[in-house]
Design a protein around this motif. Structure first.
Motif, PDB file in Angstrom:
ATOM      1  N   LEU A 170       0.925  -1.371  -0.122  1.00 19.44           N
ATOM      2  CA  LEU A 170      -0.147  -0.109  -0.082  1.00 19.44           C
ATOM      3  C   LEU A 170       0.763   1.123   0.057  1.00 19.44           C
ATOM      4  CD1 LEU A 170      -3.360   0.460   2.008  1.00 19.44           C
ATOM      5  CD2 LEU A 170      -1.527   2.372   2.028  1.00 19.44           C
ATOM      6  N   ASP A 171       1.959   1.304   0.846  1.00 22.70           N
ATOM      7  CA  ASP A 171       3.058   2.247   0.783  1.00 22.70           C
ATOM      8  C   ASP A 171       3.471   2.503  -0.838  1.00 22.70           C
ATOM      9  OD1 ASP A 171       2.739   3.358   3.272  1.00 22.70           O
ATOM     10  OD2 ASP A 171       4.030   1.793   4.256  1.00 22.70           O
ATOM     11  N   SER A 172       3.340   3.868  -1.350  1.00 24.02           N
ATOM     12  CA  SER A 172       3.656   3.963  -2.450  1.00 24.02           C
ATOM     13  C   SER A 172       4.185   5.622  -2.971  1.00 24.02           C
ATOM     14  CB  SER A 172       2.644   3.616  -3.776  1.00 24.02           C
ATOM     15  OG  SER A 172       1.478   4.474  -3.300  1.00 24.02           O
ATOM     16  N   LYS A 173       4.656   6.024  -3.881  1.00 20.15           N
ATOM     17  CA  LYS A 173       4.797   7.123  -3.996  1.00 20.15           C
ATOM     18  C   LYS A 173       3.684   8.297  -3.962  1.00 20.15           C
ATOM     19  CE  LYS A 173       8.746   6.581  -7.191  1.00 20.15           C
ATOM     20  NZ  LYS A 173       9.262   6.694  -8.529  1.00 20.15           N
ATOM     21  N   GLU A 174       2.418   7.819  -3.957  1.00 20.15           N
ATOM     22  CA  GLU A 174       1.168   8.695  -4.207  1.00 20.15           C
ATOM     23  C   GLU A 174       0.709   8.763  -2.579  1.00 20.15           C
ATOM     24  OE1 GLU A 174       1.707   6.071  -6.400  1.00 20.15           O
ATOM     25  OE2 GLU A 174       2.280   7.482  -8.034  1.00 20.15           O
ATOM     26  N   GLN A 175       0.960   7.610  -1.689  1.00 17.81           N
ATOM     27  CA  GLN A 175       0.318   7.838  -0.574  1.00 17.81           C
ATOM     28  C   GLN A 175       1.389   6.972   0.545  1.00 17.81           C
ATOM     29  OE1 GLN A 175      -3.495   5.911  -1.284  1.00 17.81           O
ATOM     30  NE2 GLN A 175      -2.475   3.866  -1.033  1.00 17.81           N
ATOM     31  N   ARG A 176       1.105   7.067   1.750  1.00 16.54           N
ATOM     32  CA  ARG A 176       1.912   6.405   2.950  1.00 16.54           C
ATOM     33  C   ARG A 176       1.031   6.122   4.004  1.00 16.54           C
ATOM     34  NH1 ARG A 176       5.785   9.837   7.115  1.00 16.54           N
ATOM     35  NH2 ARG A 176       6.493   8.079   8.443  1.00 16.54           N
ATOM     36  N   LEU A 177       1.303   4.951   4.431  1.00 20.67           N
ATOM     37  CA  LEU A 177       0.302   4.207   5.621  1.00 20.67           C
ATOM     38  C   LEU A 177       1.216   4.442   6.786  1.00 20.67           C
ATOM     39  CD1 LEU A 177      -1.975   2.626   6.682  1.00 20.67           C
ATOM     40  CD2 LEU A 177      -0.613   0.548   6.209  1.00 20.67           C
ATOM     41  N   MET A 178       0.271   4.763   7.746  1.00 25.25           N
ATOM     42  CA  MET A 178       1.161   5.222   9.187  1.00 25.25           C
ATOM     43  C   MET A 178       0.266   4.333  10.255  1.00 25.25           C
ATOM     44  SD  MET A 178       1.710   9.471   8.895  1.00 25.25           S
ATOM     45  CE  MET A 178       2.946   9.398  10.153  1.00 25.25           C
ATOM     46  N   GLY A 179       1.025   3.470  10.982  1.00 30.07           N
ATOM     47  CA  GLY A 179       0.324   2.925  12.050  1.00 30.07           C
ATOM     48  C   GLY A 179       0.349   3.770  13.284  1.00 30.07           C
ATOM     49  N   TRP A 180      -0.155   3.378  14.318  1.00 28.90           N
ATOM     50  CA  TRP A 180      -0.150   3.971  15.564  1.00 28.90           C
ATOM     51  C   TRP A 180       1.196   4.494  16.178  1.00 28.90           C
ATOM     52  CZ3 TRP A 180       1.838   2.951  20.339  1.00 28.90           C
ATOM     53  CH2 TRP A 180       2.194   1.500  20.754  1.00 28.90           C
ATOM     54  N   GLN A 181       2.253   3.606  15.995  1.00 27.19           N
ATOM     55  CA  GLN A 181       3.433   3.597  16.381  1.00 27.19           C
ATOM     56  C   GLN A 181       4.205   5.165  15.777  1.00 27.19           C
ATOM     57  OE1 GLN A 181       2.510   0.899  15.235  1.00 27.19           O
ATOM     58  NE2 GLN A 181       3.207  -0.956  16.543  1.00 27.19           N
ATOM     59  N   ASP A 182       3.802   5.281  14.306  1.00 29.60           N
ATOM     60  CA  ASP A 182       4.358   6.300  13.620  1.00 29.60           C
ATOM     61  C   ASP A 182       3.631   7.562  14.057  1.00 29.60           C
ATOM     62  OD1 ASP A 182       5.864   4.636  11.826  1.00 29.60           O
ATOM     63  OD2 ASP A 182       4.062   4.159  11.125  1.00 29.60           O
ATOM     64  N   LEU A 183       2.377   7.366  14.588  1.00 28.79           N
ATOM     65  CA  LEU A 183       1.549   8.706  14.824  1.00 28.79           C
ATOM     66  C   LEU A 183       1.743   9.073  16.366  1.00 28.79           C
ATOM     67  CD1 LEU A 183      -1.983   7.512  13.325  1.00 28.79           C
ATOM     68  CD2 LEU A 183      -0.552   9.305  12.471  1.00 28.79           C
ATOM     69  N   LEU A 184       2.124   8.142  17.128  1.00 28.69           N
ATOM     70  CA  LEU A 184       2.387   8.454  18.528  1.00 28.69           C
ATOM     71  C   LEU A 184       3.806   8.005  18.743  1.00 28.69           C
ATOM     72  CD1 LEU A 184      -0.931   6.966  19.839  1.00 28.69           C
ATOM     73  CD2 LEU A 184      -0.555   9.588  19.473  1.00 28.69           C
ATOM     74  N   PRO A 185       4.810   8.858  18.366  1.00 24.48           N
ATOM     75  CA  PRO A 185       6.216   8.184  18.768  1.00 24.48           C
ATOM     76  C   PRO A 185       6.593   8.533  20.171  1.00 24.48           C
ATOM     77  CG  PRO A 185       6.119  10.439  17.535  1.00 24.48           C
ATOM     78  CD  PRO A 185       4.470   9.923  17.447  1.00 24.48           C
ATOM     79  N   GLU A 186       6.034   9.599  20.898  1.00 22.64           N
ATOM     80  CA  GLU A 186       6.122   9.781  22.330  1.00 22.64           C
ATOM     81  C   GLU A 186       5.900   8.827  23.057  1.00 22.64           C
ATOM     82  OE1 GLU A 186       2.405  11.421  21.350  1.00 22.64           O
ATOM     83  OE2 GLU A 186       4.432  11.638  20.290  1.00 22.64           O
ATOM     84  N   VAL A 187       4.855   8.076  22.748  1.00 27.46           N
ATOM     85  CA  VAL A 187       4.160   6.768  23.497  1.00 27.46           C
ATOM     86  C   VAL A 187       5.161   5.775  23.475  1.00 27.46           C
ATOM     87  CG1 VAL A 187       2.279   5.216  23.817  1.00 27.46           C
ATOM     88  CG2 VAL A 187       1.706   7.683  23.446  1.00 27.46           C
ATOM     89  N   VAL A 188       5.565   5.404  22.051  1.00 25.18           N
ATOM     90  CA  VAL A 188       6.592   4.229  21.838  1.00 25.18           C
ATOM     91  C   VAL A 188       7.944   4.531  22.660  1.00 25.18           C
ATOM     92  CG1 VAL A 188       7.715   3.245  20.086  1.00 25.18           C
ATOM     93  CG2 VAL A 188       5.467   4.129  19.529  1.00 25.18           C
ATOM     94  N   SER A 189       8.378   5.693  22.820  1.00 20.13           N
ATOM     95  CA  SER A 189       9.507   6.008  23.353  1.00 20.13           C
ATOM     96  C   SER A 189       9.520   5.870  24.731  1.00 20.13           C
ATOM     97  CB  SER A 189      10.046   7.662  23.139  1.00 20.13           C
ATOM     98  OG  SER A 189      10.120   7.798  21.742  1.00 20.13           O
ATOM     99  N   MET A 190       8.390   6.115  25.432  1.00 24.63           N
ATOM    100  CA  MET A 190       8.036   6.139  26.794  1.00 24.63           C
ATOM    101  C   MET A 190       8.063   4.555  27.128  1.00 24.63           C
ATOM    102  SD  MET A 190       4.970   7.128  29.387  1.00 24.63           S
ATOM    103  CE  MET A 190       4.534   8.269  28.129  1.00 24.63           C
ATOM    104  N   THR A 191       7.449   3.761  26.166  1.00 26.07           N
ATOM    105  CA  THR A 191       7.315   2.418  26.573  1.00 26.07           C
ATOM    106  C   THR A 191       8.749   1.684  26.424  1.00 26.07           C
ATOM    107  OG1 THR A 191       4.981   2.353  25.411  1.00 26.07           O
ATOM    108  CG2 THR A 191       6.160   0.191  25.307  1.00 26.07           C
ATOM    109  N   GLU A 192       9.311   2.083  25.352  1.00 18.76           N
ATOM    110  CA  GLU A 192      10.740   1.541  25.158  1.00 18.76           C
ATOM    111  C   GLU A 192      11.615   1.786  26.591  1.00 18.76           C
ATOM    112  OE1 GLU A 192      12.039   3.016  21.480  1.00 18.76           O
ATOM    113  OE2 GLU A 192      10.913   1.415  20.442  1.00 18.76           O
ATOM    114  N   MET A 193      11.604   2.826  27.244  1.00 15.37           N
ATOM    115  CA  MET A 193      12.391   3.542  28.104  1.00 15.37           C
ATOM    116  C   MET A 193      11.834   2.647  29.374  1.00 15.37           C
ATOM    117  SD  MET A 193      12.751   7.190  29.709  1.00 15.37           S
ATOM    118  CE  MET A 193      10.937   7.376  30.062  1.00 15.37           C
TER     119      MET A 193
END
Length: 433
Positions: A261-284
């Motif tokens: 689905l990811d292509s030059k015309e469109q990009r698919l973003m999961g919640w990890q891409d949309l909420l990087p601060e939550v991911v960083s806190m979880t990893e820490m």
């Protein structure tokens, strides 16, 4: 003098291999482990505590952070989005996608409950003589009203339902001196470079507790946005999707990415891409929990080293007798390794059983938040907070704990056992313990 000849089969039988005596070594090791029950139980208890602490804490973190990520995603960005590949870095008005195509791609997975289009852009907002800069977001209100966290944060009025209506933050309403029923004038730059102008009635005021959102965000019907900003009927800056659970959204995003689905015309973003601060806190948090586990595991390993050093000295006479009777040093070393394996095996098995017994009821019924926690946070924050926390069983941490403890105990049993190779049978038999 006649020559004594020992036939080859008898010579081989007099020196049995380690494989042939392995069952007997297991039996002897099992009996030796329980000769000093207190020492064994203390060692097993340390293993149980270390494994349980890692798995329980990691599982609780997985469950809590999953709920937190789900709550944050439902508040605004969603579980997944499709955007123009350039929009994340350059949020320009012309970086749009075909909303109908993106919706169809997301709905084909049958794993998303709600899919809606969004448009957004900056503008000057005015009520009477007061003005303020803000962010306009065009939404499909009938869909967003079913899942958006903003709907739960209405402090007066209601959420938008049709064209000509506006939904603004409490801080912005206070800065503009606006109230329900007032007309909100919007001026911005249209996609074609002209002036985007719109007037709508304020039907609802929200408060999220985030000053940035409350003083800048305004939602309006997406049809009004397209008309004011001179955009086509199928254009959108993003298409937002909501799944029943966070894990289902992850599966759907992975599947769509595998399908290209990811292509030059469109990009698919999961919640990890949309909420990087939550991911960083979880990893820490995961790093700190894992560090604490390795620290406890190191203490357990030192305790096992101490226990086996005492075993070696206590059983020096016994080992001397066994060596004198023909037992090989490497077979004696293998016996101690088996004893270590039995101790770690019993500890890990009991730890896993105790962990499952602890986590399964909590994963089904949850853990209620105490009143002191509920009262410590603002009311608007607690509206979106779950009333109970549900841990999720983390099998990766269980595998990590098992491998680390078993290998650690084997190493701890191996190091003191090297003294066996320096023993002389006669000296060992005469030695005083």
């Amino acid at each position: 003098m006649s020559e004594v000849v020992v036939n080859e089969p008898l010579a081989e039988a007099s020196a049995p291999s380690s494989a042939s005596v392995l069952p007997k070594l297991f039996l002897i090791a099992w009996r030796n482990v329980w000769r000093n029950k207190r020492r064994t139980l203390l060692t097993v208890g340390g293993i149980i505590f270390a494994v349980w602490l890692l798995v329980f804490m990691r599982s609780f973190q997985v469950g809590v952070f999953s709920q937190m990520a789900d709550m944050t995603a439902r508040a605004m960005p969603g579980h997944a989005q499709i955007q123009d590949p350039r929009y994340e870095d350059e949020p320009l008005m012309e970086h749009t996608i075909d909303a109908s195509l993106a919706k169809a791609q997301l709905l084909e997975t049958r794993q998303f409950e709600f899919v809606s289009s969004r448009l957004q852009g900056s503008a000057i907002l005015s009520v009477n003589e007061l003005s303020s800069a803000g962010m306009l977001m065009g939404v499909e209100p009938k869909i967003e009203a079913k899942w958006s966290g903003l709907v739960k944060n209405v402090v007066s009025g209601r959420y938008i339902s049709s064209t000509g209506e506006m939904f603004i933050g409490e801080s912005m309403a206070r800065n503009l001196g606006a109230s329900l029923g007032d007309d909100l004038i919007v001026l911005g730059t249209a996609k074609n470079g002209g002036i985007a102008a719109h007037a709508g009635q304020i039907v609802g005021i929200f408060r999220t507790g985030s000053q940035e959102i409350d003083r800048s965000l305004v939602q309006m019907h997406i049809s009004d946005f397209r008309e004011a900003w001179s955009m086509d009927a199928n254009e959108a800056h993003s298409v937002v999707a909501i799944a029943p659970t966070l894990s289902e959204s992850e599966e759907a995003v992975k599947r769509l990415r595998n399908e290209g689905l990811d292509s030059k015309e469109q990009r698919l973003m999961g919640w990890q891409d949309l909420l990087p601060e939550v991911v960083s806190m979880t990893e820490m948090k995961d790093v700190s929990t894992t560090f604490m586990f390795f620290f406890l595991a190191l203490i357990v390993v030192f305790a096992v080293v101490n226990a086996f050093m005492m075993l070696i000295y206590e059983r020096t006479n016994e080992m001397g007798v066994l060596l004198a009777l023909g037992m090989r040093p490497h077979q004696l070393l293998l016996q101690f390794q088996i004893e270590g394996l039995i101790i770690s095996g019993v500890g890990v098995i009991l730890a896993i059983g105790f962990t499952l017994l602890t986590l399964w009821p909590l994963s089904s019924y949850g853990l209620a938040l105490p009143p002191s926690v509920l009262e410590a946070y603002p009311e608007e924050f607690m509206r979106n907070m779950p009333k109970r926390l549900y841990p999720g069983l983390d099998w990766d941490s269980m595998r990590l704990a098992t491998v680390v403890i078993v290998l650690g105990v084997q190493l701890a049993a191996f190091i003191p056992s090297l003294r066996i190779f320096r023993l002389r049978p006669v000296e060992a038999i005469k030695a005083e313990n």
